[in-house]
Design an enzyme around this catalytic site. Sequence first.
Site, PDB file in Angstrom:
ATOM      1  N   MET A   1       6.341  31.611 -12.946  1.00 20.82           N
ATOM      2  CA  MET A   1       6.345  31.982 -11.548  1.00 20.82           C
ATOM      3  C   MET A   1       7.692  31.652 -10.918  1.00 20.82           C
ATOM      4  O   MET A   1       8.336  30.691 -11.303  1.00 20.82           O
ATOM      5  CB  MET A   1       5.239  31.252 -10.789  1.00 20.82           C
ATOM      6  CG  MET A   1       5.340  29.738 -10.831  1.00 20.82           C
ATOM      7  SD  MET A   1       4.205  28.895  -9.713  1.00 20.82           S
ATOM      8  CE  MET A   1       4.920  29.299  -8.136  1.00 20.82           C
ATOM      9  N   CYS A   2       8.116  32.446  -9.978  1.00 23.52           N
ATOM     10  CA  CYS A   2       9.308  32.199  -9.149  1.00 23.52           C
ATOM     11  C   CYS A   2      10.622  32.367  -9.928  1.00 23.52           C
ATOM     12  O   CYS A   2      10.676  32.254 -11.141  1.00 23.52           O
ATOM     13  CB  CYS A   2       9.281  30.807  -8.523  1.00 23.52           C
ATOM     14  SG  CYS A   2       7.794  30.422  -7.606  1.00 23.52           S
ATOM     15  N   ARG A   3      11.649  32.631  -9.179  1.00 18.80           N
ATOM     16  CA  ARG A   3      13.039  32.616  -9.635  1.00 18.80           C
ATOM     17  C   ARG A   3      13.837  31.907  -8.551  1.00 18.80           C
ATOM     18  O   ARG A   3      13.595  32.116  -7.354  1.00 18.80           O
ATOM     19  CB  ARG A   3      13.608  34.019  -9.828  1.00 18.80           C
ATOM     20  CG  ARG A   3      12.857  34.927 -10.802  1.00 18.80           C
ATOM     21  CD  ARG A   3      13.213  34.650 -12.267  1.00 18.80           C
ATOM     22  NE  ARG A   3      12.389  33.571 -12.807  1.00 18.80           N
ATOM     23  CZ  ARG A   3      12.480  33.143 -14.070  1.00 18.80           C
ATOM     24  NH1 ARG A   3      13.378  33.688 -14.905  1.00 18.80           N
ATOM     25  NH2 ARG A   3      11.701  32.169 -14.499  1.00 18.80           N
TER      26      ARG A   3
ATOM     27  N   ASN B   1       7.675  38.640  -7.881  1.00 20.11           N
ATOM     28  CA  ASN B   1       7.887  37.486  -7.003  1.00 20.11           C
ATOM     29  C   ASN B   1       7.935  37.966  -5.554  1.00 20.11           C
ATOM     30  O   ASN B   1       9.006  38.096  -4.963  1.00 20.11           O
ATOM     31  CB  ASN B   1       9.181  36.779  -7.398  1.00 20.11           C
ATOM     32  CG  ASN B   1       9.132  36.303  -8.840  1.00 20.11           C
ATOM     33  OD1 ASN B   1       8.333  35.454  -9.192  1.00 20.11           O
ATOM     34  ND2 ASN B   1       9.986  36.883  -9.683  1.00 20.11           N
TER      35      ASN B   1
END
Length: 251
Positions: free
Chosen positions: A1-3, A41
């Site tokens: 999850m997420c960047r 995202n």
Amino acid sequence: MCRHLAYVGPRVALGEILLRPPHSLYRQSWAPRRQAHGTVNADGFGVGWYAPGDPVPARYRRAGPIWADASFADLARVVRSGALLAAVRDATVATPDGEAAAAPFAAENLLFSHNGAVPGWPLSLARLAGGLPPADLLELAARCDAALLWALVRYRIRDGYPAPEALADTVRAVAAAASGSRLNLLLTDGEVIAATAWGDTLWYRTDPERGTVVASEPYDEDPLWTEVPDRTLLTATRTEVLRTPLKEPAA
């Protein structure tokens, strides 16, 4: 999850880092190339940056996807900074917190982000949360794992830990409490970037003329990008990068 991504170096428009590169954080919100967990995202984004002469960063955060915010492109075109931290969020669990759950989190001169997940949240971290002063729990920005991780990091910094060691100690404590956690943490004070690679990808690019970027994944094909080994603490300035192995917590 997420960047997520942090930069320290010469002053540039935010868009030169976050929007213009071919595989920028903006594009990673819908087409990440190295994200193993999650695909889109779109549950919030944010950027924090430092203005000359002011150690306290400004922030711009929203609950929706970065591509749906037309105002951000204008802001990123004209605002210039020599240090920033930004993130696009893929939430693991829906929360009512809106933009309060979007990184970067902030306190004093610090910006913080978490890329990953904590299995069994929130019960798995109940013991660690119980070790915090009640005021810290009452001041949590959001009811998500990243907000609690930020509280744990801040508590250690107030207790005298240098920022990189506060990240490392938090990672070890959380990994011991919740096995299988993915804990890529990112922290900056506008001069130094500290980060952990623990369960997800982390890269950096440093160049004396262009500064240093630490990111979940490269945003272009520059051959200077270097992957950080898993279980590593990284400390970086605009000209230097130090990598330190992180040990697994004792069983």
